[in-house]
Design an enzyme around this catalytic site. Sequence first.
Site, short mmCIF file in Angstrom:
data_model
loop_
_atom_site.label_atom_id
_atom_site.label_comp_id
_atom_site.label_asym_id
_atom_site.label_seq_id
_atom_site.Cartn_x
_atom_site.Cartn_y
_atom_site.Cartn_z
N ASP A 38 0.85 -1.19 0.00
CA ASP A 38 0.00 0.00 0.00
C ASP A 38 0.88 1.24 0.00
OD1 ASP A 38 -2.03 2.04 0.88
OD2 ASP A 38 -3.25 0.25 1.18
N ASN A 39 0.47 2.26 -0.73
CA ASN A 39 1.22 3.53 -0.69
C ASN A 39 0.57 4.56 0.23
OD1 ASN A 39 -0.98 4.27 -2.17
ND2 ASN A 39 0.15 5.16 -3.89
N GLY A 43 -5.20 4.96 2.56
CA GLY A 43 -5.18 3.96 3.63
C GLY A 43 -4.48 4.52 4.85
N VAL A 64 1.83 0.60 -6.34
CA VAL A 64 1.80 -0.60 -7.20
C VAL A 64 2.01 -0.26 -8.68
CG1 VAL A 64 0.38 -2.03 -5.68
CG2 VAL A 64 -0.75 -0.57 -7.38
N ALA A 125 -10.60 -6.29 -7.43
CA ALA A 125 -11.71 -5.62 -6.73
C ALA A 125 -12.27 -4.56 -7.67
CB ALA A 125 -11.21 -4.98 -5.43
N TYR A 156 -12.75 7.12 -11.87
CA TYR A 156 -12.89 5.87 -11.11
C TYR A 156 -13.58 4.81 -11.96
CZ TYR A 156 -14.23 2.79 -7.20
OH TYR A 156 -14.40 1.72 -6.35
N LYS A 160 -11.76 1.38 -13.48
CA LYS A 160 -12.19 0.02 -13.15
C LYS A 160 -12.64 -0.73 -14.39
CE LYS A 160 -11.62 -0.05 -8.61
NZ LYS A 160 -10.78 -1.01 -7.89
N THR A 186 -19.84 -1.02 0.47
CA THR A 186 -19.47 -1.77 1.67
C THR A 186 -19.17 -0.79 2.79
OG1 THR A 186 -18.60 -3.59 0.34
CG2 THR A 186 -17.71 -3.37 2.56
P1 NAD Z 1 -9.64 2.40 0.66
O1 NAD Z 1 -9.35 3.73 0.07
O2 NAD Z 1 -9.83 2.32 2.13
O3 NAD Z 1 -8.52 1.35 0.26
C1 NAD Z 1 -7.78 1.43 -0.92
C2 NAD Z 1 -6.32 1.26 -0.55
O4 NAD Z 1 -5.52 1.27 -1.76
C3 NAD Z 1 -5.80 2.40 0.32
O5 NAD Z 1 -5.15 1.86 1.45
C4 NAD Z 1 -4.81 3.13 -0.57
O6 NAD Z 1 -3.78 3.77 0.13
C5 NAD Z 1 -4.34 2.04 -1.50
N1 NAD Z 1 -3.84 2.50 -2.80
C6 NAD Z 1 -4.46 3.34 -3.67
N2 NAD Z 1 -3.68 3.52 -4.76
C7 NAD Z 1 -2.55 2.77 -4.57
C8 NAD Z 1 -1.39 2.54 -5.33
N3 NAD Z 1 -1.19 3.13 -6.52
N4 NAD Z 1 -0.44 1.72 -4.82
C9 NAD Z 1 -0.60 1.13 -3.61
N5 NAD Z 1 -1.68 1.31 -2.85
C10 NAD Z 1 -2.67 2.13 -3.32
O7 NAD Z 1 -10.92 1.85 -0.10
P2 NAD Z 1 -11.79 0.55 0.16
O8 NAD Z 1 -13.17 0.98 0.37
O9 NAD Z 1 -11.14 -0.34 1.13
O10 NAD Z 1 -11.75 -0.13 -1.29
C11 NAD Z 1 -10.85 -1.20 -1.57
C12 NAD Z 1 -11.08 -1.68 -2.99
O11 NAD Z 1 -12.41 -2.15 -3.14
C13 NAD Z 1 -10.87 -0.60 -4.04
O12 NAD Z 1 -10.26 -1.16 -5.17
C14 NAD Z 1 -12.26 -0.17 -4.37
O13 NAD Z 1 -12.37 0.34 -5.68
C15 NAD Z 1 -13.05 -1.46 -4.20
N6 NAD Z 1 -14.45 -1.20 -3.88
C16 NAD Z 1 -14.81 -0.74 -2.65
C17 NAD Z 1 -16.14 -0.48 -2.40
C18 NAD Z 1 -16.60 0.02 -1.05
O14 NAD Z 1 -17.81 0.27 -0.89
N7 NAD Z 1 -15.77 0.17 -0.06
C19 NAD Z 1 -17.11 -0.68 -3.40
C20 NAD Z 1 -16.68 -1.11 -4.64
C21 NAD Z 1 -15.35 -1.40 -4.87
#
Ligand code: NAD
Length: 330
Positions: A38-39, A43, A64, A125, A156, A160, A186
Amino acid sequence: MATVRATRRAVVTGGAGFIGSHLCERLLEDGAEVVAVDNLVSGDRANLAELVGRPGFTFVERDVCPPGLPEALPGGPFDLVMHLACPASPADYLRLPLETLETGSHGTRSALELARRDGARLVLASTSEVYGDPEEHPQRETYWGHVNPVGPRSVYDEAKRFAEALVTAHRGVHGTDTAIARIFNTYGPRMRPGDGRAVPTFVRQALAGEPLTVAGDGSQTRSLCYVDDTVEGLLALAASGLPGPVNIGGDEEITILELARRVIALTGSRSGITRVELPGDDPVRRRPDTTLARERLGWSPRTGWETGLKKTVSWFSELPPAPRMTADHV
Ligand code: NAD
Ligand code: UDP
């Protein structure tokens, strides 16, 4: 519960995020070794505070996107790559538009290269946002979507959609064992109180006694899924041989106004509701058709909204009023 017995070594990109950190925890509980990458753009290391130092868990702070991800990770070969890295809250991807597109494209390529090197299964995801502002309701996996490619959410949605296309092409060209999960809204513990999404915003506002900011007339709908259920769904897909896409999401569709009212009732807050402007291209209705997940994965969401919201509220109410822990505290 899904079996992850086959998983010995997993990589979770986006592992310090909301869903990613729960996934890391669950994989470790099942006896897998886990490398979280993770960057930290959206997060928080604090999400991993209880995992750092546990045998079998490693955190790598890294973007990544640049080439060389497989070589940068300790351990391996890996048998599972859970690719979650990507800003997910509208506030985050609007703040990081180019990074979001980069992560969907170059980041997904990196994750695929890692999976290909090790012959690992990769789960992308993806999101209900690939359906855009849907004209089909509920949304089945066969629906192609209704997305504005130059609208505010496009960075976004299109990132995706591109990621799904890339995963599909990699599977066709290189035979990579891939799967696409389309995750719907979620919620749960470890969402950032300030991430701008409806649940953490409403809970934070209700606990602070501030008015809840309902966008527009609040008649737009979402179908919420508690994070433990989403994680189970992702692992069920990982344990299957299905390529997807498979919808993973909640069954109960509610209006955002109703969500605000439930949060107020559950917290016993004296907060009122205030109306704010509806963001551009905000989807009007959203509910997954989860037939595929039920029939092919044996998965369905188990946590009712009241139980899920209570757990979420309880986590938020224990947060210190000061900013959350930083890297130095871990
Ligand atoms: P989040 O923002 O809490 O988590 C995403 C994580 O990815 C973060 O920790 C962020 O620092 C890291 N990140 C982003 N770009 C990066 C990069 N280039 N390199 C390394 N790390 C990177 O979001 P979340 O809600 O936990 O979502 C997680 C995944 O699930 C995402 O791919 C999101 O699109 C997908 N998703 C989430 C939901 C939801 O409702 N939470 C719904 C649909 C899809
Ligand atoms: N929303 C709201 N008030 C807020 C934050 C969000 O009314 O303070 C609305 C938002 O406009 C959308 C719904 O709640 O209609 C869900 O928003 P969220 O950002 O949680 O998820 P997404 O729009 O990505 O589905």
